[in-house]
Design a protein around this motif. Structure first.
Motif, PDB file in Angstrom:
ATOM      1  N   GLN A 199       4.659 118.994  59.867  1.00 51.82           N
ATOM      2  CA  GLN A 199       4.384 119.461  61.233  1.00 51.82           C
ATOM      3  C   GLN A 199       4.362 118.342  62.276  1.00 51.82           C
ATOM      4  O   GLN A 199       3.704 118.461  63.315  1.00 51.82           O
ATOM      5  N   TYR A 200       5.089 117.262  62.016  1.00 45.88           N
ATOM      6  CA  TYR A 200       5.260 116.222  63.024  1.00 45.88           C
ATOM      7  C   TYR A 200       6.570 116.466  63.760  1.00 45.88           C
ATOM      8  O   TYR A 200       7.523 117.026  63.207  1.00 45.88           O
ATOM      9  N   THR A 201       6.619 116.019  65.008  1.00 44.50           N
ATOM     10  CA  THR A 201       7.786 116.204  65.857  1.00 44.50           C
ATOM     11  C   THR A 201       8.501 114.877  66.079  1.00 44.50           C
ATOM     12  O   THR A 201       7.856 113.855  66.350  1.00 44.50           O
ATOM     13  N   PHE A 205      11.238 108.319  71.508  1.00 41.28           N
ATOM     14  CA  PHE A 205      10.967 106.884  71.524  1.00 41.28           C
ATOM     15  C   PHE A 205      11.381 106.245  70.206  1.00 41.28           C
ATOM     16  O   PHE A 205      10.925 106.644  69.133  1.00 41.28           O
ATOM     17  N   ASP A 206      12.246 105.241  70.295  1.00 40.58           N
ATOM     18  CA  ASP A 206      12.712 104.523  69.112  1.00 40.58           C
ATOM     19  C   ASP A 206      12.116 103.112  69.096  1.00 40.58           C
ATOM     20  O   ASP A 206      12.472 102.281  69.937  1.00 40.58           O
ATOM     21  N   ASN A 222       2.150 114.297  66.320  1.00 45.33           N
ATOM     22  CA  ASN A 222       1.589 115.623  66.044  1.00 45.33           C
ATOM     23  C   ASN A 222       1.041 116.246  67.319  1.00 45.33           C
ATOM     24  O   ASN A 222       0.248 117.188  67.275  1.00 45.33           O
ATOM     25  N   TYR A 223       1.464 115.689  68.479  1.00 46.10           N
ATOM     26  CA  TYR A 223       1.001 116.176  69.774  1.00 46.10           C
ATOM     27  C   TYR A 223       2.146 116.083  70.774  1.00 46.10           C
ATOM     28  O   TYR A 223       3.151 115.397  70.537  1.00 46.10           O
ATOM     29  N   ALA A 224       1.997 116.744  71.905  1.00 45.67           N
ATOM     30  CA  ALA A 224       3.015 116.707  72.956  1.00 45.67           C
ATOM     31  C   ALA A 224       2.772 115.489  73.838  1.00 45.67           C
ATOM     32  O   ALA A 224       1.829 115.457  74.627  1.00 45.67           O
ATOM     33  N   SER A 225       3.612 114.484  73.677  1.00 47.24           N
ATOM     34  CA  SER A 225       3.467 113.253  74.442  1.00 47.24           C
ATOM     35  C   SER A 225       4.266 113.338  75.749  1.00 47.24           C
ATOM     36  O   SER A 225       5.408 113.818  75.765  1.00 47.24           O
ATOM     37  N   ILE A 226       3.657 112.852  76.812  1.00 46.56           N
ATOM     38  CA  ILE A 226       4.339 112.836  78.118  1.00 46.56           C
ATOM     39  C   ILE A 226       5.410 111.744  78.148  1.00 46.56           C
ATOM     40  O   ILE A 226       6.551 111.972  78.568  1.00 46.56           O
ATOM     41  N   LYS A 227       5.051 110.539  77.671  1.00 47.88           N
ATOM     42  CA  LYS A 227       5.992 109.415  77.721  1.00 47.88           C
ATOM     43  C   LYS A 227       6.976 109.431  76.561  1.00 47.88           C
ATOM     44  O   LYS A 227       8.068 108.866  76.674  1.00 47.88           O
ATOM     45  N   PHE A 228       6.571 110.037  75.452  1.00 48.49           N
ATOM     46  CA  PHE A 228       7.448 110.122  74.270  1.00 48.49           C
ATOM     47  C   PHE A 228       7.727 111.591  73.970  1.00 48.49           C
ATOM     48  O   PHE A 228       7.263 112.132  72.961  1.00 48.49           O
ATOM     49  N   PRO A 229       8.483 112.290  74.822  1.00 54.31           N
ATOM     50  CA  PRO A 229       8.735 113.699  74.592  1.00 54.31           C
ATOM     51  C   PRO A 229       9.587 113.935  73.339  1.00 54.31           C
ATOM     52  O   PRO A 229      10.225 113.013  72.817  1.00 54.31           O
ATOM     53  N   ALA A 230       9.609 115.174  72.908  1.00 49.36           N
ATOM     54  CA  ALA A 230      10.394 115.540  71.723  1.00 49.36           C
ATOM     55  C   ALA A 230      11.868 115.249  71.965  1.00 49.36           C
ATOM     56  O   ALA A 230      12.396 115.447  73.055  1.00 49.36           O
ATOM     57  N   ARG A 231      12.528 114.765  70.935  1.00 53.57           N
ATOM     58  CA  ARG A 231      13.964 114.470  71.037  1.00 53.57           C
ATOM     59  C   ARG A 231      14.742 115.791  71.088  1.00 53.57           C
ATOM     60  O   ARG A 231      14.510 116.675  70.275  1.00 53.57           O
ATOM     61  N   GLN A 232      15.635 115.879  72.042  1.00 47.40           N
ATOM     62  CA  GLN A 232      16.424 117.103  72.201  1.00 47.40           C
ATOM     63  C   GLN A 232      17.650 117.084  71.284  1.00 47.40           C
ATOM     64  O   GLN A 232      18.212 116.057  71.018  1.00 47.40           O
TER      65      GLN A 232
END
Length: 232
Positions: A199-201, A205-206, A222-232
């Protein structure tokens, strides 16, 4: 019987080897003294000891040590600060370069920040250092004090293997606050499937390393990061 030229070559090679060994021993002795001085400084004035940077710590490849570059370390430290407050508990697991940078960024005085690390050189940070061996995920100092109480975790398992990651995940699950504890993993892209199954996204950020690595590195939260958003 060896010729004169061969004998001369052997003597010259032996002398060169001796010089190399002397240089290695001198460098090791100098490094030991630097850490001894830094430890004395930490005991007398910890605020000055916080000025330590990763240039003091040579990488040990046998321990799979590859330090982040400064930009990555700072980004990770800022992400931890952005997602915590002055009463939070932050733990850096097998990610000492993130910890060292974080300590130099004037974190809140009331925040509790720890580095979980196998390399005992980082014990210059006193009580903030927790000797950690991923092979024993539930056996370390402060387990009872920190169990289920950590607000934010940065974790970078030292080896790119399912076993190492799985055992690190066990430690993470022991430490983080249920429901609210935030976790950011930095590890090789080859570990993506295992982390997604937990359940990690995969984020955008690399992480980058000071000396460069042949393996592609990614980060997972495991959370919605503002600076490290989910990779599209």
């Amino acid at each position: 019987m060896a010729s004169d030229s061969e004998s001369d070559y052997e003597i010259e090679l032996s002398e060169e080897t001796r010089k190399i060994l002397q240089q290695v021993m001198a460098e090791k002795e100098a490094e030991t003294e630097r850490f001894a001085a830094l430890k004395r400084q930490a005991e007398s004035d910890f605020d000055k000891a916080k000025q330590a940077d990763m240039s003091l710590f040579t990488e040990n490849w046998q321990l799979s040590q590859f330090w982040y570059d400064d930009e990555t370390s700072r980004a990770l430290g800022q992400e931890a600060l952005d997602n915590t407050d002055d009463s939070s508990v932050i733990v850096c697991i097998s990610s000492p370069s993130a910890f060292v940078k974080l300590m130099s960024m004037d974190p809140p005085k009331n925040a509790k920040i720890y580095v979980f690390e196998f390399d005992t050189r980082f014990d210059i940070y006193g009580e903030q250092f927790v000797h950690y061996d991923f092979n024993h995920p539930d056996s370390f100092r402060l387990l009872n004090e920190l169990k289920g109480k950590v607000d934010y975790i940065i974790a970078d398992p030292p080896f790119l293997s399912d076993e190492c990651l799985t055992k690190t995940l066990e430690t993470v699950d022991l430490l983080r606050k249920p429901e609210t504890g935030k976790v950011l993993f930095c590890t090789g892209a080859k570990m993506t499937d295992l982390l997604l199954s937990r359940q990690y996204t995969l984020t955008s950020f690399d992480p980058k390393h000071r000396g460069g690595l042949s393996n592609d590195f990614r980060s997972y939260s495991n959370y919605a990061s503002i600076k490290f958003p989910a990779r599209q």
